[in-house]
Design a protein around this motif. Structure first.
Motif, PDB file in Angstrom:
ATOM      1  N   THR A   1     -14.470  -8.097 -13.270  1.00 40.18           N
ATOM      2  CA  THR A   1     -14.504  -6.824 -14.006  1.00 40.18           C
ATOM      3  C   THR A   1     -13.202  -6.661 -14.787  1.00 40.18           C
ATOM      4  O   THR A   1     -12.213  -7.338 -14.511  1.00 40.18           O
ATOM      5  CB  THR A   1     -14.721  -5.632 -13.036  1.00 40.18           C
ATOM      6  OG1 THR A   1     -14.991  -4.451 -13.784  1.00 40.18           O
ATOM      7  CG2 THR A   1     -13.506  -5.399 -12.150  1.00 40.18           C
ATOM      8  N   ASN A   2     -13.227  -5.744 -15.765  1.00 39.54           N
ATOM      9  CA  ASN A   2     -12.029  -5.488 -16.575  1.00 39.54           C
ATOM     10  C   ASN A   2     -11.005  -4.661 -15.817  1.00 39.54           C
ATOM     11  O   ASN A   2     -11.365  -3.737 -15.095  1.00 39.54           O
ATOM     12  CB  ASN A   2     -12.413  -4.679 -17.821  1.00 39.54           C
ATOM     13  CG  ASN A   2     -12.838  -5.567 -18.958  1.00 39.54           C
ATOM     14  OD1 ASN A   2     -12.088  -6.460 -19.372  1.00 39.54           O
ATOM     15  ND2 ASN A   2     -14.042  -5.352 -19.450  1.00 39.54           N
ATOM     16  N   HIS A   3      -9.752  -4.987 -16.020  1.00 36.13           N
ATOM     17  CA  HIS A   3      -8.677  -4.108 -15.561  1.00 36.13           C
ATOM     18  C   HIS A   3      -7.810  -3.766 -16.765  1.00 36.13           C
ATOM     19  O   HIS A   3      -7.839  -4.457 -17.786  1.00 36.13           O
ATOM     20  CB  HIS A   3      -7.827  -4.795 -14.488  1.00 36.13           C
ATOM     21  CG  HIS A   3      -8.535  -4.966 -13.180  1.00 36.13           C
ATOM     22  ND1 HIS A   3      -8.865  -3.909 -12.373  1.00 36.13           N
ATOM     23  CD2 HIS A   3      -8.996  -6.084 -12.550  1.00 36.13           C
ATOM     24  CE1 HIS A   3      -9.485  -4.362 -11.290  1.00 36.13           C
ATOM     25  NE2 HIS A   3      -9.582  -5.678 -11.370  1.00 36.13           N
ATOM     26  N   ASN A   4      -7.047  -2.711 -16.627  1.00 35.69           N
ATOM     27  CA  ASN A   4      -6.086  -2.365 -17.678  1.00 35.69           C
ATOM     28  C   ASN A   4      -4.772  -2.023 -17.005  1.00 35.69           C
ATOM     29  O   ASN A   4      -4.602  -0.939 -16.450  1.00 35.69           O
ATOM     30  CB  ASN A   4      -6.593  -1.188 -18.515  1.00 35.69           C
ATOM     31  CG  ASN A   4      -5.689  -0.950 -19.707  1.00 35.69           C
ATOM     32  OD1 ASN A   4      -4.481  -0.735 -19.560  1.00 35.69           O
ATOM     33  ND2 ASN A   4      -6.235  -1.016 -20.903  1.00 35.69           N
TER      34      ASN A   4
ATOM     35  N   LYS B   1      -0.166   1.516 -12.835  1.00 36.48           N
ATOM     36  CA  LYS B   1      -1.532   1.955 -12.568  1.00 36.48           C
ATOM     37  C   LYS B   1      -2.492   1.143 -13.404  1.00 36.48           C
ATOM     38  O   LYS B   1      -2.085   0.372 -14.282  1.00 36.48           O
ATOM     39  CB  LYS B   1      -1.683   3.445 -12.861  1.00 36.48           C
ATOM     40  CG  LYS B   1      -1.614   3.826 -14.329  1.00 36.48           C
ATOM     41  CD  LYS B   1      -1.919   5.312 -14.498  1.00 36.48           C
ATOM     42  CE  LYS B   1      -1.884   5.701 -15.970  1.00 36.48           C
ATOM     43  NZ  LYS B   1      -2.193   7.130 -16.175  1.00 36.48           N
ATOM     44  N   CYS B   2      -3.776   1.324 -13.102  1.00 39.57           N
ATOM     45  CA  CYS B   2      -4.829   0.687 -13.890  1.00 39.57           C
ATOM     46  C   CYS B   2      -5.562   1.811 -14.611  1.00 39.57           C
ATOM     47  O   CYS B   2      -5.977   2.784 -13.980  1.00 39.57           O
ATOM     48  CB  CYS B   2      -5.786  -0.082 -12.979  1.00 39.57           C
ATOM     49  SG  CYS B   2      -7.237  -0.710 -13.844  1.00 39.57           S
ATOM     50  N   ASN B   3      -5.694   1.684 -15.929  1.00 36.75           N
ATOM     51  CA  ASN B   3      -6.336   2.756 -16.690  1.00 36.75           C
ATOM     52  C   ASN B   3      -7.843   2.828 -16.461  1.00 36.75           C
ATOM     53  O   ASN B   3      -8.486   3.785 -16.868  1.00 36.75           O
ATOM     54  CB  ASN B   3      -6.055   2.578 -18.184  1.00 36.75           C
ATOM     55  CG  ASN B   3      -4.634   2.959 -18.550  1.00 36.75           C
ATOM     56  OD1 ASN B   3      -3.833   3.327 -17.675  1.00 36.75           O
ATOM     57  ND2 ASN B   3      -4.301   2.882 -19.828  1.00 36.75           N
ATOM     58  N   VAL B   4      -8.394   1.808 -15.796  1.00 37.21           N
ATOM     59  CA  VAL B   4      -9.834   1.808 -15.526  1.00 37.21           C
ATOM     60  C   VAL B   4     -10.130   2.365 -14.131  1.00 37.21           C
ATOM     61  O   VAL B   4     -11.073   3.116 -13.945  1.00 37.21           O
ATOM     62  CB  VAL B   4     -10.419   0.379 -15.647  1.00 37.21           C
ATOM     63  CG1 VAL B   4     -11.931   0.399 -15.472  1.00 37.21           C
ATOM     64  CG2 VAL B   4     -10.045  -0.250 -16.988  1.00 37.21           C
ATOM     65  N   HIS B   5      -9.302   1.983 -13.155  1.00 39.42           N
ATOM     66  CA  HIS B   5      -9.563   2.340 -11.753  1.00 39.42           C
ATOM     67  C   HIS B   5      -8.402   3.189 -11.237  1.00 39.42           C
ATOM     68  O   HIS B   5      -7.335   2.656 -10.902  1.00 39.42           O
ATOM     69  CB  HIS B   5      -9.714   1.068 -10.912  1.00 39.42           C
ATOM     70  CG  HIS B   5     -10.679   0.090 -11.511  1.00 39.42           C
ATOM     71  ND1 HIS B   5     -10.279  -1.105 -12.082  1.00 39.42           N
ATOM     72  CD2 HIS B   5     -12.027   0.165 -11.648  1.00 39.42           C
ATOM     73  CE1 HIS B   5     -11.354  -1.742 -12.548  1.00 39.42           C
ATOM     74  NE2 HIS B   5     -12.423  -1.000 -12.288  1.00 39.42           N
ATOM     75  N   PRO B   6      -8.621   4.510 -11.165  1.00 37.43           N
ATOM     76  CA  PRO B   6      -7.508   5.436 -10.894  1.00 37.43           C
ATOM     77  C   PRO B   6      -6.844   5.248  -9.524  1.00 37.43           C
ATOM     78  O   PRO B   6      -5.728   5.709  -9.329  1.00 37.43           O
ATOM     79  CB  PRO B   6      -8.166   6.821 -10.996  1.00 37.43           C
ATOM     80  CG  PRO B   6      -9.633   6.587 -10.940  1.00 37.43           C
ATOM     81  CD  PRO B   6      -9.888   5.205 -11.422  1.00 37.43           C
ATOM     82  N   TRP B   7      -7.515   4.567  -8.594  1.00 39.85           N
ATOM     83  CA  TRP B   7      -6.914   4.396  -7.267  1.00 39.85           C
ATOM     84  C   TRP B   7      -5.919   3.237  -7.225  1.00 39.85           C
ATOM     85  O   TRP B   7      -5.173   3.109  -6.268  1.00 39.85           O
ATOM     86  CB  TRP B   7      -8.028   4.147  -6.231  1.00 39.85           C
ATOM     87  CG  TRP B   7      -8.830   2.913  -6.521  1.00 39.85           C
ATOM     88  CD1 TRP B   7      -8.486   1.620  -6.226  1.00 39.85           C
ATOM     89  CD2 TRP B   7     -10.083   2.827  -7.189  1.00 39.85           C
ATOM     90  NE1 TRP B   7      -9.450   0.751  -6.679  1.00 39.85           N
ATOM     91  CE2 TRP B   7     -10.443   1.466  -7.265  1.00 39.85           C
ATOM     92  CE3 TRP B   7     -10.968   3.788  -7.733  1.00 39.85           C
ATOM     93  CZ2 TRP B   7     -11.641   1.028  -7.869  1.00 39.85           C
ATOM     94  CZ3 TRP B   7     -12.146   3.345  -8.320  1.00 39.85           C
ATOM     95  CH2 TRP B   7     -12.468   1.989  -8.388  1.00 39.85           C
ATOM     96  N   MET B   8      -5.934   2.393  -8.253  1.00 40.96           N
ATOM     97  CA  MET B   8      -5.065   1.202  -8.213  1.00 40.96           C
ATOM     98  C   MET B   8      -3.614   1.595  -8.459  1.00 40.96           C
ATOM     99  O   MET B   8      -3.297   2.292  -9.412  1.00 40.96           O
ATOM    100  CB  MET B   8      -5.520   0.160  -9.244  1.00 40.96           C
ATOM    101  CG  MET B   8      -6.838  -0.503  -8.885  1.00 40.96           C
ATOM    102  SD  MET B   8      -7.404  -1.693 -10.124  1.00 40.96           S
ATOM    103  CE  MET B   8      -6.235  -3.025  -9.901  1.00 40.96           C
ATOM    104  N   ARG B   9      -2.731   1.111  -7.589  1.00 42.98           N
ATOM    105  CA  ARG B   9      -1.326   1.494  -7.675  1.00 42.98           C
ATOM    106  C   ARG B   9      -0.445   0.356  -7.146  1.00 42.98           C
ATOM    107  O   ARG B   9      -0.758  -0.233  -6.113  1.00 42.98           O
ATOM    108  CB  ARG B   9      -1.146   2.764  -6.815  1.00 42.98           C
ATOM    109  CG  ARG B   9       0.159   3.554  -6.933  1.00 42.98           C
ATOM    110  CD  ARG B   9       0.602   3.749  -8.325  1.00 42.98           C
ATOM    111  NE  ARG B   9       0.119   4.954  -8.977  1.00 42.98           N
ATOM    112  CZ  ARG B   9       0.931   5.857  -9.536  1.00 42.98           C
ATOM    113  NH1 ARG B   9       2.229   5.737  -9.469  1.00 42.98           N
ATOM    114  NH2 ARG B   9       0.420   6.892 -10.183  1.00 42.98           N
TER     115      ARG B   9
HETATM  116 CU   LIG Z   1      -8.443  -1.936 -12.474  1.00 43.03          CU
END
Ligand SMILES: [Cu+2]
Length: 262
Positions: A149-152, A188-196
């Motif tokens: 999947t895409n990440h940002n 952070k990841c602009n796609v998945h707000p929980w990623m830190r």
């Molecule tokens: Cu992500």
């Protein structure tokens, strides 16, 4: 025709030789002068070591389970065992994981060699791993996307250049670096707000991150007077003044209860 060509060749050969001849001594002088401009080599034989652990004091918090249902690909990666926030990770031995420990002040101001090996951070199962990394200023960070999947990826520095870039599934790893010391840079990841994740960028090699046993080791330190700091994303920082002598091994422990948020 031929003879003209030959004489032109000969002339240019002479010209090149002449140039090289007059330039060579100058270049040699510059090269030999260069090392004198940098600091003397590190005296490894007299280097000191600081080791310690970061204790966790208090009630162990329960970390929230991360709801990845908004992205089926992420959710599927953890089917049956939801991921939990890594904001506080208390180890089995009562220590704190993911604490960035570094020499904050006192390190001689010199050009410390930057490792040529990058420090890797992966996006896997829609989480960052490791959660906390440390690099030297100018050292490459290798960002890998292991997910279908895409990440940002979006670091949010205060003194370095901010950027965000998307990374498609199986995309090439990204190599990035930060030019200036900064402890810490949240990511952070602009796609998945929980990623830190957090990146510590330091001008010298004297830093470490606590792992599953909550300990750290900083070695190769010139004898001297320093401030050593432990940083944790939730509990804040604890600074301690410490003096180390030549070849000395010193213990310096930290405690989450002594940390302060600013
Ligand atoms: Cu992500």
């Amino acid at each position: 025709m031929n003879s003209i060509f030959v004489s032109v060749l000969a002339a240019s050969a002479l010209f090149v030789a002449g140039c090289g001849g007059s330039k060579a001594p100058e270049t040699a002088k510059e090269e030999s002068a260069a090392p004198a401009a940098t600091a003397p080599p590190i005296d490894e034989a007299n280097a000191a070591t600081i080791t310690g652990k970061v204790a966790f004091t208090g009630d162990k918090p329960t970390m929230r389970a991360i709801d990845m249902s908004a992205n089926p690909i992420c959710a599927r990666a953890h089917a049956g065992s939801p991921q939990h926030s890594e904001e506080v990770v208390v180890n089995g031995n009562g220590t704190l994981k993911n604490v960035f420990v570094w020499i904050k002040t006192g390190v001689p101001d010199r050009q410390w060699p930057v490792p040529s090996t990058p420090v890797e951070i992966a996006q896997k199962g829609c989480t960052y791993g490791p959660h906390v990394i440390g690099v030297m200023a100018g050292q490459d960070i290798k960002i890998v996307n292991d997910d279908p999947t895409n990440h940002n990826i979006h670091p949010m520095p205060k003194v370095n250049q901010e950027w965000n870039e998307s990374q498609p599934p199986n995309g090439d790893p990204k190599l990035k670096k930060f030019a200036r010391e900064e402890v810490m840079i949240p990511v952070k990841c602009n796609v998945h707000p929980w990623m830190r994740a957090y990146i510590g960028v330091v001008n010298h090699p004297f830093f470490a991150i606590t792992g599953d046993d909550g300990t750290f080791t900083i070695k190769g330190l010139p004898p001297g007077k320093y401030t050593i700091e432990a940083w944790h994303e939730k509990y804040g920082t604890q600074d301690v003044d410490i003096t180390v002598g030549a070849k000395e091994s010193k213990t310096q422990d930290f405690d989450s209860a002594q940390m302060k948020t600013s």
